[in-house]
Each structure stands twice: as C-alpha cells, then as structure tokens.
Design a protein around this motif. Sequence first.
Motif, mmCIF file in Angstrom:
data_model
loop_
_atom_site.group_PDB
_atom_site.id
_atom_site.type_symbol
_atom_site.label_atom_id
_atom_site.label_comp_id
_atom_site.label_asym_id
_atom_site.label_seq_id
_atom_site.Cartn_x
_atom_site.Cartn_y
_atom_site.Cartn_z
ATOM 1 N N ALA A 134 -84.651 46.998 5.067
ATOM 2 C CA ALA A 134 -86.216 46.766 4.452
ATOM 3 C C ALA A 134 -86.881 47.516 3.244
ATOM 4 C CB ALA A 134 -87.019 47.492 5.533
ATOM 5 N N PHE A 135 -86.063 48.749 2.430
ATOM 6 C CA PHE A 135 -85.986 49.524 1.609
ATOM 7 C C PHE A 135 -85.873 49.105 0.651
ATOM 8 C CE2 PHE A 135 -87.402 53.035 5.200
ATOM 9 C CZ PHE A 135 -88.759 53.099 4.974
ATOM 10 N N ALA A 136 -84.237 48.744 0.788
ATOM 11 C CA ALA A 136 -83.753 48.038 -0.263
ATOM 12 C C ALA A 136 -84.198 46.965 -0.905
ATOM 13 C CB ALA A 136 -82.643 47.745 0.545
ATOM 14 N N ILE A 137 -85.025 46.603 0.025
ATOM 15 C CA ILE A 137 -85.401 44.804 -1.010
ATOM 16 C C ILE A 137 -86.504 44.872 -0.932
ATOM 17 C CG2 ILE A 137 -86.004 42.616 -0.065
ATOM 18 C CD1 ILE A 137 -84.216 43.329 2.180
ATOM 19 N N LEU A 138 -87.553 46.221 -0.585
ATOM 20 C CA LEU A 138 -88.715 46.678 -1.125
ATOM 21 C C LEU A 138 -88.576 47.283 -2.600
ATOM 22 C CD1 LEU A 138 -91.604 46.873 -0.762
ATOM 23 C CD2 LEU A 138 -91.014 49.014 -0.123
ATOM 24 N N THR A 139 -86.979 47.960 -2.562
ATOM 25 C CA THR A 139 -87.538 48.315 -3.912
ATOM 26 C C THR A 139 -86.644 47.885 -5.188
ATOM 27 O OG1 THR A 139 -85.993 50.820 -2.851
ATOM 28 C CG2 THR A 139 -85.461 50.430 -5.167
ATOM 29 N N ASP A 140 -85.880 46.794 -4.941
ATOM 30 C CA ASP A 140 -85.915 45.266 -5.977
ATOM 31 C C ASP A 140 -87.356 44.095 -5.922
ATOM 32 O OD1 ASP A 140 -83.446 45.894 -5.362
ATOM 33 O OD2 ASP A 140 -82.260 44.623 -4.098
ATOM 34 N N LEU A 141 -87.783 44.226 -5.040
ATOM 35 C CA LEU A 141 -89.162 43.508 -5.320
ATOM 36 C C LEU A 141 -90.269 43.707 -5.864
ATOM 37 C CD1 LEU A 141 -89.559 41.805 -1.665
ATOM 38 C CD2 LEU A 141 -88.442 41.055 -3.178
ATOM 39 N N VAL A 142 -90.313 45.009 -5.972
ATOM 40 C CA VAL A 142 -91.365 45.521 -6.746
ATOM 41 C C VAL A 142 -91.515 46.891 -7.285
ATOM 42 C CG1 VAL A 142 -93.420 44.881 -4.693
ATOM 43 C CG2 VAL A 142 -92.491 47.056 -4.642
ATOM 44 N N PRO A 143 -92.468 47.424 -8.163
ATOM 45 C CA PRO A 143 -92.197 48.328 -8.857
ATOM 46 C C PRO A 143 -92.572 50.086 -8.343
ATOM 47 C CG PRO A 143 -94.239 47.507 -10.240
ATOM 48 C CD PRO A 143 -93.771 46.974 -9.235
ATOM 49 N N LEU A 144 -91.954 51.163 -8.615
ATOM 50 C CA LEU A 144 -92.574 52.189 -8.526
ATOM 51 C C LEU A 144 -94.081 52.151 -8.163
ATOM 52 C CD1 LEU A 144 -91.610 54.773 -7.396
ATOM 53 C CD2 LEU A 144 -91.458 55.766 -9.386
ATOM 54 N N ALA A 145 -94.180 52.017 -9.050
ATOM 55 C CA ALA A 145 -96.170 52.134 -9.054
ATOM 56 C C ALA A 145 -97.073 51.466 -7.785
ATOM 57 C CB ALA A 145 -96.974 51.543 -10.317
ATOM 58 N N GLU A 146 -95.860 50.058 -7.732
ATOM 59 C CA GLU A 146 -96.934 49.818 -6.459
ATOM 60 C C GLU A 146 -96.541 49.431 -5.386
ATOM 61 O OE1 GLU A 146 -96.910 45.253 -6.838
ATOM 62 O OE2 GLU A 146 -97.341 46.346 -9.541
ATOM 63 N N ARG A 147 -94.946 50.371 -5.102
ATOM 64 C CA ARG A 147 -94.356 51.024 -4.282
ATOM 65 C C ARG A 147 -95.096 51.607 -3.015
ATOM 66 N NH1 ARG A 147 -89.077 52.420 -5.709
ATOM 67 N NH2 ARG A 147 -88.874 50.523 -7.453
ATOM 68 N N SER A 148 -95.781 52.305 -2.697
ATOM 69 C CA SER A 148 -96.334 53.264 -1.823
ATOM 70 C C SER A 148 -96.949 52.637 -1.599
ATOM 71 C CB SER A 148 -96.800 54.617 -3.068
ATOM 72 O OG SER A 148 -97.993 54.178 -3.446
ATOM 73 N N ARG A 149 -97.801 51.070 -1.662
ATOM 74 C CA ARG A 149 -98.795 50.767 -1.183
ATOM 75 C C ARG A 149 -98.090 49.263 0.101
ATOM 76 N NH1 ARG A 149 -100.729 45.799 -2.458
ATOM 77 N NH2 ARG A 149 -99.461 46.048 -4.470
ATOM 78 N N TYR A 150 -96.830 49.332 -0.584
ATOM 79 C CA TYR A 150 -96.328 48.177 0.367
ATOM 80 C C TYR A 150 -95.625 49.329 1.318
ATOM 81 C CZ TYR A 150 -96.727 44.181 -2.136
ATOM 82 O OH TYR A 150 -97.117 43.066 -3.309
ATOM 83 N N GLN A 151 -95.462 51.002 1.316
ATOM 84 C CA GLN A 151 -94.389 50.756 2.382
ATOM 85 C C GLN A 151 -95.442 52.062 3.316
ATOM 86 O OE1 GLN A 151 -93.135 53.936 0.165
ATOM 87 N NE2 GLN A 151 -90.911 53.679 -0.371
ATOM 88 N N ALA A 152 -96.849 51.636 2.888
ATOM 89 C CA ALA A 152 -97.541 52.361 3.715
ATOM 90 C C ALA A 152 -97.298 51.171 4.756
ATOM 91 C CB ALA A 152 -99.156 52.532 2.887
ATOM 92 N N TRP A 153 -97.785 50.171 4.542
ATOM 93 C CA TRP A 153 -97.557 48.719 5.999
ATOM 94 C C TRP A 153 -96.392 49.096 6.696
ATOM 95 C CZ3 TRP A 153 -101.218 45.807 7.149
ATOM 96 C CH2 TRP A 153 -102.343 45.658 5.696
#
Length: 556
Positions: A134-153
């Motif tokens: 899940a973290f690997a796919i998220l890293t592929d999908l979105v840039p770092l600046a947006e990643r924390s917002r998705y990780q909060a979910w």
Amino acid sequence: MTDTAKPGASVPGSGADAVDRRRVRLIMVGLLLGLFMSALDQTIISAALRTIADDLNGLSEQGWANTSYMITSVITTALYGKLSDIYGRRPVYCTAVAVFVLGSVLCGLAQSMTFLAVFRGVQGIGAGGLMSLAFAILTDLVPLAERSRYQAWFGAVFGVSAVVGPVAGGFFAGLDSFMGASGWRWAFYINVPIGVAAALIIASMVRIQPNRAQHKFDIAGLATLVLCLVPLLFAVEQGPKWGWAAGGTLGLFALGLLGLVLFLLAQKRAGGAALLPTPMFRNPLFSVYNAVNMLVGAAVFGALSVLPLYLQMVKGLSPTQAGLMMLPQTLGIVVAGRIAGPFVTKTGRYKVVLLTGLVLMVAATFWFGTLAADTALWQTGIAAGLMGFGIGLCWQVMLIAIQTGVSPQYMGAGMGSFTFFRQIGGTAGIAVFLSMFFGAVGDRVAAAYRDAASDPAYTAAVNDPSVTGQAANKVLLGAREGAVPMDNSSFLDRADPRLAKPFLHGMAEAMQIVFMVSGVMLLIALVLAAVPKEKRREPAAAPGGAKDAKEPAGRN
C-alpha cells in the motif's frame, strides 16, 4: 513504480487531470479496503480469541494463533516490496489479497487450535503485502508534497478498525450460531467480501508497470531469514514448557543465531538485490530508531495481547464489553495522530513527539502493572486511553525518524523496514509475554490460595460439600496445587465466587509481571530514542512551491 499518469504532470483543470485524480481516489479506496481488512482482522480476533480458544479447547495454545500469523507476515513483509519491483505492483498485491482471503476461509473452517494456528500462518503470508505494498503503490501514485495527506487516511483506517474490531469481535463471539456456523467463525469470513472488493479495484485501476527491476530474487536471503526467525520464535514459545536450559531450547536458539549470521552474510552478498540492503544500517539514525521500533513493537503487542485476557477472565466482561473497554485506547490513538502529524509537518520536529509518546506509554504500562482483580474498571479505561495517546504520538512519527537516516536510493527498503522490524518485535513480544504469563500463573494462583486460607468466606466454601461437589468448583480446588486449567476458562462462569476469588487474584498477579516487563522495555526504548541528535526535517512547503515542482511523482 506503478505505471500511473502523474497527478502533477497534467495541466491543472484539464480533463485528463480530473480523470487521473478520480483514478487515484479509486485506487486509494482499494488500498484502504486492504489495510482495513488486515487491521480489522487483528483487532477482531483479539476480542474473540478467548471464545475461540474455549470452543477449540486450546486456551494455552492461543499464543500460536497470533505467533504463526506474525511470523509469516514478518517474513513476507520483507519479500513483497522486492517481488513487486520484479513482477509489478498489481499482480503481487492481488496475490497477497487472494492468499489472505484464502487463509481467512480456512481459519473459519478450523476444528482445532493447531489447525487454526496453521491457517493463521496462511493469512499472515498474505497480510505481509497489504501494508508494505500500500505504501509502495502510494509512493508511485502521488508526489511527496501530497503524500502526507493520503497517509493520514491510512492512519484513520487503523483508528476505525481499532474501534470496530473489538466490538465486532465481541459481537461475533457472543453469537452461538449464524447462518449455520459458530458466531466466532464469522470474524474470519467477514474478510471475504472486503478482500474481493479490494482486489477487483486494484486489478482494474492500477496500470501495468513497464520499468521493472532486473534484479534476481534474493532466495538465499529468504531461506536464511526463515532459518533465523522460526527457530528463535519457537524457542521463545516453548521455553517455559521445556525449560530455558533444556537442550531443545538451546538448540533452537543456536539454530536461530546461525540463521541470523547467514542472513547478514546473504544480504551483504546480494548487494542491490538484498531484502534489506546492508548500507542502510551504517547510518546510526536508521539503526537506532529501528531498534527503538522493535522494542516498542515487542512491548506494545506483548502487553496488549494480555490486556483482553485481564478484562474477560479476571474482570468477567463479555467479549463485546471487553472490546468497548478498549475504546479509550482507540480514541487516544486517533486524537494523538491528529495532533502529531500537523505539528511535525509545520515545525519539522519529530523527536519531542516521539519521546513524549514513549513517556506516556511507559506511564500507562506501569499503571497496567498495578491492575488487580478488584481494581475499578475506570482505572483500566484511563490507563488504556493514556496508552493509546502514547502509541498515536510514537508510531505516527516513528517512520519519519527512520526515514531521516535513509539515503534516497534506499527509501523504499527503508519504508519496508519500519513494518518489518515492528512486526519482528511484535511477534517476539506476543510469544514471550504469553509464555511468561502462562509460565507464572500456576505459582501465583497456588500462592493466592495459600493466602486465602485465613479468609472465613473461603474457608466456609471449602468446607461446604454442596459447593465442593460442583464440577466447576472441583477445577478451582485443583488449582490450589498449581494445576491451573488454561485450555478452557469457561468454568469460571459457573464457579462459586468465594473459591474463584483467589484464582482471579493469582491470574491478575501473573499479568502484572507481564505489564511490568513491558514497562521496562519501553523505558529502555525511551533512553535509546533520546540518544541520537535530531536531524531536523524541513517544514512542508506551501502548495505550488519550488519543492513541489521538483519532486518526481512516479517512482520510489
């Protein structure tokens, strides 16, 4: 490395950008379902485990139901990231979900604790990929600046599962039968529809990965990792029964240590193809914080494996009531997460949050160590809330602390190491602490009955033939000599309270030992976490700033 159209690559407001963002949101739904399934499974089973163990006549073997799951999930956590680099995220993730669902169905069909432990191991094989991928796919999908917002979910999913799981587990455990199967079996069957939905979304929405790694799979690393972990954990589980100085126990420890040496040599030889690249460990920040991560995992998972037993066996709560008693801990985790994330993002300071969380966890665990048979439940609730707040602060920033010690080229493996070492600690903690509890409970119960000899109410019950002739009370009378029945605790529901009182006091004292040891381990983790000098992270840039523009959005 999933082949995605990068959100930052499209012209803002264009149709392509809108379509891509909708696809990202759908993929997130699939990932969140997978994480929810995995997290729910752990919390729902913890609440129902006593009922399961009683039904299968294996309360003393319940540790293996968790340990086998943790062993296989630990091992496969280190594998899935590398497999997805070679074969692609989509097929590997869907395989992980399929294996987890298969294991869930088999667990629901289990007819003994031995088979349940085996099938939980099958579940663990699938579970190892649900978080790391899940973290690997998220890293592929979105840039770092947006990643924390998705990780909060992702964090919110664990909070929700921590609320829903104990209540659902208690509900299913309280059902005698549902649709022709024992109620507790539905605690496993519920994973089937969730897993199918997650797999269908990921299979249809994640695109084929074109630029896959050309490394060969690290077979030697896998084999030596198994050789290391399985004997060590089996030795910890069986040590109290065989004796710590017994030949079998020492032989297993020796085999595990040999496996560790061989694993380290295999990782050094594998280079870039290694499951855990050795250059990461040369950075003291990475090594120290992963040691803290492992200690905290052992202390938290170990202590929390015993707390439901205290609530159900000592305090006499139903599984549903015990699940509701864990709500303060869940609320603490959620609230702390909402505080810690924005603070670290705004200030770049993580160490003060990590240390505060550890201090709260130490205080809560030592508070657990004072819980007796007659302790008011409100004290347990407050201690659980304090523990949850500490967990929410600590693990919310633990990954950040570990990332500060990882070079960019090893960031993917470094992220995987967080789950890997936490799971190793948790696996060992559950095995050690449950073994410690079951090893101490006989002596503690026998001592409690000796002390009860001066209690007039107890003496009257012992000398009353109408009381001593009842089957449940005969079991308690046998416990006076240390013969504590741990395969089925349902006799407590029918026992005379005067005879049961010393038994419950002895049980509580045995649990106090576990909590105190957990507190000492967290103290060591606190001291260790205070040693490294904080490597201050830069506060988050404003959206659209230079950093966002420079951050690539497609690869780890």
